[in-house]
Design a protein around this motif. Structure first.
Motif, PDB file in Angstrom:
ATOM      1  N   SER A  53       6.405   3.322  33.836  1.00  0.00           N
ATOM      2  CA  SER A  53       5.124   3.976  33.544  1.00  0.00           C
ATOM      3  C   SER A  53       4.849   4.019  32.051  1.00  0.00           C
ATOM      4  CB  SER A  53       5.127   5.396  34.117  1.00  0.00           C
ATOM      5  OG  SER A  53       5.255   5.379  35.521  1.00  0.00           O
ATOM      6  N   ALA A  54       5.894   4.260  31.256  1.00  0.00           N
ATOM      7  CA  ALA A  54       5.721   4.292  29.802  1.00  0.00           C
ATOM      8  C   ALA A  54       5.314   2.921  29.272  1.00  0.00           C
ATOM      9  CB  ALA A  54       7.015   4.755  29.141  1.00  0.00           C
ATOM     10  N   ARG A  55       5.923   1.861  29.819  1.00  0.00           N
ATOM     11  CA  ARG A  55       5.584   0.505  29.381  1.00  0.00           C
ATOM     12  C   ARG A  55       4.146   0.160  29.738  1.00  0.00           C
ATOM     13  NH1 ARG A  55       8.585  -2.010  32.488  1.00  0.00           N
ATOM     14  NH2 ARG A  55       7.018  -2.910  33.885  1.00  0.00           N
ATOM     15  N   ILE A  56       3.743   0.487  30.965  1.00  0.00           N
ATOM     16  CA  ILE A  56       2.371   0.194  31.389  1.00  0.00           C
ATOM     17  C   ILE A  56       1.373   0.965  30.522  1.00  0.00           C
ATOM     18  CG2 ILE A  56       0.710   0.488  33.267  1.00  0.00           C
ATOM     19  CD1 ILE A  56       2.992  -0.047  35.228  1.00  0.00           C
ATOM     20  N   SER A  57       1.666   2.230  30.235  1.00  0.00           N
ATOM     21  CA  SER A  57       0.777   3.039  29.390  1.00  0.00           C
ATOM     22  C   SER A  57       0.646   2.429  28.003  1.00  0.00           C
ATOM     23  CB  SER A  57       1.320   4.469  29.281  1.00  0.00           C
ATOM     24  OG  SER A  57       1.359   5.097  30.542  1.00  0.00           O
ATOM     25  N   THR A  58       1.766   2.010  27.433  1.00  0.00           N
ATOM     26  CA  THR A  58       1.753   1.412  26.100  1.00  0.00           C
ATOM     27  C   THR A  58       0.976   0.107  26.094  1.00  0.00           C
ATOM     28  OG1 THR A  58       3.899   2.396  25.569  1.00  0.00           O
ATOM     29  CG2 THR A  58       3.200   0.532  24.233  1.00  0.00           C
ATOM     30  N   ASP A  59       1.200  -0.739  27.105  1.00  0.00           N
ATOM     31  CA  ASP A  59       0.498  -2.023  27.186  1.00  0.00           C
ATOM     32  C   ASP A  59      -1.006  -1.815  27.280  1.00  0.00           C
ATOM     33  OD1 ASP A  59       2.899  -3.378  27.105  1.00  0.00           O
ATOM     34  OD2 ASP A  59       3.018  -3.685  29.266  1.00  0.00           O
ATOM     35  N   ILE A  87      -2.981  -9.740  26.871  1.00  0.00           N
ATOM     36  CA  ILE A  87      -3.401 -10.153  28.206  1.00  0.00           C
ATOM     37  C   ILE A  87      -2.186 -10.432  29.083  1.00  0.00           C
ATOM     38  CG2 ILE A  87      -4.606 -11.950  29.515  1.00  0.00           C
ATOM     39  CD1 ILE A  87      -6.477 -12.228  27.043  1.00  0.00           C
ATOM     40  N   GLU A  88      -1.180 -11.096  28.523  1.00  0.00           N
ATOM     41  CA  GLU A  88       0.027 -11.387  29.304  1.00  0.00           C
ATOM     42  C   GLU A  88       0.734 -10.109  29.734  1.00  0.00           C
ATOM     43  OE1 GLU A  88       2.221 -14.034  26.784  1.00  0.00           O
ATOM     44  OE2 GLU A  88       1.309 -15.831  27.689  1.00  0.00           O
ATOM     45  N   ALA A  89       0.670  -9.072  28.903  1.00  0.00           N
ATOM     46  CA  ALA A  89       1.291  -7.791  29.270  1.00  0.00           C
ATOM     47  C   ALA A  89       0.565  -7.169  30.456  1.00  0.00           C
ATOM     48  CB  ALA A  89       1.275  -6.838  28.075  1.00  0.00           C
ATOM     49  N   LEU A  90      -0.763  -7.258  30.477  1.00  0.00           N
ATOM     50  CA  LEU A  90      -1.515  -6.735  31.622  1.00  0.00           C
ATOM     51  C   LEU A  90      -1.181  -7.496  32.898  1.00  0.00           C
ATOM     52  CD1 LEU A  90      -5.201  -5.932  30.540  1.00  0.00           C
ATOM     53  CD2 LEU A  90      -3.254  -4.390  30.747  1.00  0.00           C
ATOM     54  N   VAL A  91      -1.113  -8.813  32.789  1.00  0.00           N
ATOM     55  CA  VAL A  91      -0.799  -9.631  33.956  1.00  0.00           C
ATOM     56  C   VAL A  91       0.617  -9.357  34.441  1.00  0.00           C
ATOM     57  CG1 VAL A  91      -0.492 -12.000  34.771  1.00  0.00           C
ATOM     58  CG2 VAL A  91      -2.468 -11.425  33.360  1.00  0.00           C
ATOM     59  N   ALA A  92       1.539  -9.120  33.509  1.00  0.00           N
ATOM     60  CA  ALA A  92       2.935  -8.857  33.880  1.00  0.00           C
ATOM     61  C   ALA A  92       3.059  -7.597  34.724  1.00  0.00           C
ATOM     62  CB  ALA A  92       3.795  -8.735  32.627  1.00  0.00           C
ATOM     63  N   ASN A  93       2.119  -6.679  34.568  1.00  0.00           N
ATOM     64  CA  ASN A  93       2.139  -5.443  35.350  1.00  0.00           C
ATOM     65  C   ASN A  93       1.464  -5.604  36.715  1.00  0.00           C
ATOM     66  OD1 ASN A  93       3.454  -3.925  33.329  1.00  0.00           O
ATOM     67  ND2 ASN A  93       1.531  -3.600  32.240  1.00  0.00           N
ATOM     68  N   GLY A 123     -11.586 -10.279  35.019  1.00  0.00           N
ATOM     69  CA  GLY A 123     -11.003 -11.227  35.948  1.00  0.00           C
ATOM     70  C   GLY A 123      -9.830 -10.660  36.721  1.00  0.00           C
ATOM     71  N   ILE A 124      -8.948  -9.938  36.030  1.00  0.00           N
ATOM     72  CA  ILE A 124      -7.796  -9.325  36.695  1.00  0.00           C
ATOM     73  C   ILE A 124      -8.256  -8.307  37.726  1.00  0.00           C
ATOM     74  CG2 ILE A 124      -5.770  -7.849  36.336  1.00  0.00           C
ATOM     75  CD1 ILE A 124      -5.512  -9.182  33.539  1.00  0.00           C
ATOM     76  N   GLU A 125      -9.241  -7.483  37.363  1.00  0.00           N
ATOM     77  CA  GLU A 125      -9.738  -6.470  38.283  1.00  0.00           C
ATOM     78  C   GLU A 125     -10.467  -7.085  39.478  1.00  0.00           C
ATOM     79  OE1 GLU A 125     -12.008  -3.497  36.123  1.00  0.00           O
ATOM     80  OE2 GLU A 125     -10.184  -2.276  36.149  1.00  0.00           O
ATOM     81  N   ALA A 126     -10.947  -8.304  39.331  1.00  0.00           N
ATOM     82  CA  ALA A 126     -11.670  -8.961  40.426  1.00  0.00           C
ATOM     83  C   ALA A 126     -10.737  -9.526  41.486  1.00  0.00           C
ATOM     84  CB  ALA A 126     -12.550 -10.079  39.865  1.00  0.00           C
ATOM     85  N   LEU A 127      -9.425  -9.402  41.262  1.00  0.00           N
ATOM     86  CA  LEU A 127      -8.444  -9.996  42.177  1.00  0.00           C
ATOM     87  C   LEU A 127      -7.553  -8.920  42.805  1.00  0.00           C
ATOM     88  CD1 LEU A 127      -7.392 -13.004  39.908  1.00  0.00           C
ATOM     89  CD2 LEU A 127      -8.938 -13.077  41.898  1.00  0.00           C
ATOM     90  N   PRO A 128      -8.114  -8.049  43.636  1.00  0.00           N
ATOM     91  CA  PRO A 128      -7.305  -6.988  44.251  1.00  0.00           C
ATOM     92  C   PRO A 128      -6.229  -7.522  45.182  1.00  0.00           C
ATOM     93  CG  PRO A 128      -9.451  -7.103  45.301  1.00  0.00           C
ATOM     94  CD  PRO A 128      -9.509  -7.995  44.101  1.00  0.00           C
ATOM     95  N   ARG A 129      -6.437  -8.729  45.713  1.00  0.00           N
ATOM     96  CA  ARG A 129      -5.452  -9.351  46.605  1.00  0.00           C
ATOM     97  C   ARG A 129      -4.660 -10.449  45.903  1.00  0.00           C
ATOM     98  NH1 ARG A 129      -6.193  -8.420  52.154  1.00  0.00           N
ATOM     99  NH2 ARG A 129      -7.935  -7.028  52.610  1.00  0.00           N
ATOM    100  N   GLY A 130      -4.799 -10.526  44.588  1.00  0.00           N
ATOM    101  CA  GLY A 130      -4.064 -11.519  43.819  1.00  0.00           C
ATOM    102  C   GLY A 130      -4.830 -12.818  43.659  1.00  0.00           C
ATOM    103  N   GLY A 131      -4.309 -13.679  42.789  1.00  0.00           N
ATOM    104  CA  GLY A 131      -4.960 -14.956  42.522  1.00  0.00           C
ATOM    105  C   GLY A 131      -4.598 -15.444  41.135  1.00  0.00           C
TER     106      GLY A 131
END
Length: 213
Positions: A53-59, A87-93, A123-131
């Motif tokens: 949670s701390a990592r996600i908050s920081t990212d 951006i890569e940090a957001l995707v990693a989560n 774009g990330i938010e538009a993929l609730p089921r992944g992609g």
């Protein structure tokens, strides 16, 4: 749109708080569990959840600092490597989303970087089921062109976000959800640029044309 800078800033703050509520709330819940837990194995699990949670908050904070704010001051150019790392940090989560990066430039104007970051977030938010999220950008003296393509099942894209990107959303329809799109639209329009969006059955494409100095 004629939304005042104060109103837009207030909506952006609301959006940031909304997005930060989940990871920060998880930190609070984890600390409460840890205070009552005596089993060593469960305590270790609590520590792992707190670390996550701390990592996600920081990212997220690092991302929003540049995507919404004035990180690094108001300099004209930003290292592209910084935007890519955020951006890569957001995707990693989000294990269900894969990123394809096709940006050759080492530096880009700050306005272009803000558009790139916000395109990636949409774009990330538009993929609730992944992609997959494909990011392409070319930057030179003539200006910068940016394209984002999100592909996956059941694309989730609010039509109001598209209207905000194109500058056709009425002021009374602006919300914390559409404020980031409205912000980059105003940013692009202020330098003579243009944003556009196209939604398909399983794809979302965003584009930006931003003139050079």
């Amino acid at each position: 749109m004629t939304t005042s800078p104060v109103d837009l800033a207030s909506l952006l703050c609301s959006r940031l708080c909304h997005d930060m509520l989940s990871p920060v709330g998880a930190l609070s819940n984890g600390l409460e569990l840890l205070a009552d837990e005596t089993d060593p194995e469960m305590r270790q699990r609590c520590f792992e959840l707190l670390e996550q949670s701390a990592r996600i908050s920081t990212d997220k904070l690092k991302f929003f600092r540049l995507a919404y704010g004035a990180a690094g001051g108001f300099g004209d150019m930003v290292p592209v490597s910084e935007a890519r790392a955020l951006i890569e940090a957001l995707v990693a989560n989000n294990a269900r989303v894969a990123l394809s990066w096709q940006v050759a430039a080492d530096m880009m104007p700050k306005a272009a970087v803000k558009v790139l970051l916000n395109f990636a977030h949409i774009g990330i938010e538009a993929l609730p089921r992944g992609g997959t999220v494909d990011l392409v950008a070319e930057s030179g003296r003539g200006g910068t062109e940016i394209a984002m393509r999100a592909a996956g099942p059941r694309i989730a894209f609010d039509a109001d976000i598209g209207r905000a990107l194109e500058g056709t959303l009425p002021d009374d329809a602006l919300s914390s959800r559409t404020a980031p799109a409205a912000m980059i639209q105003q940013l692009a329009a202020g330098i003579g640029g243009q944003l556009q969006s196209m939604l398909g059955e399983q794809t979302l494409v965003l584009g930006a044309t931003l003139p050079g100095a």
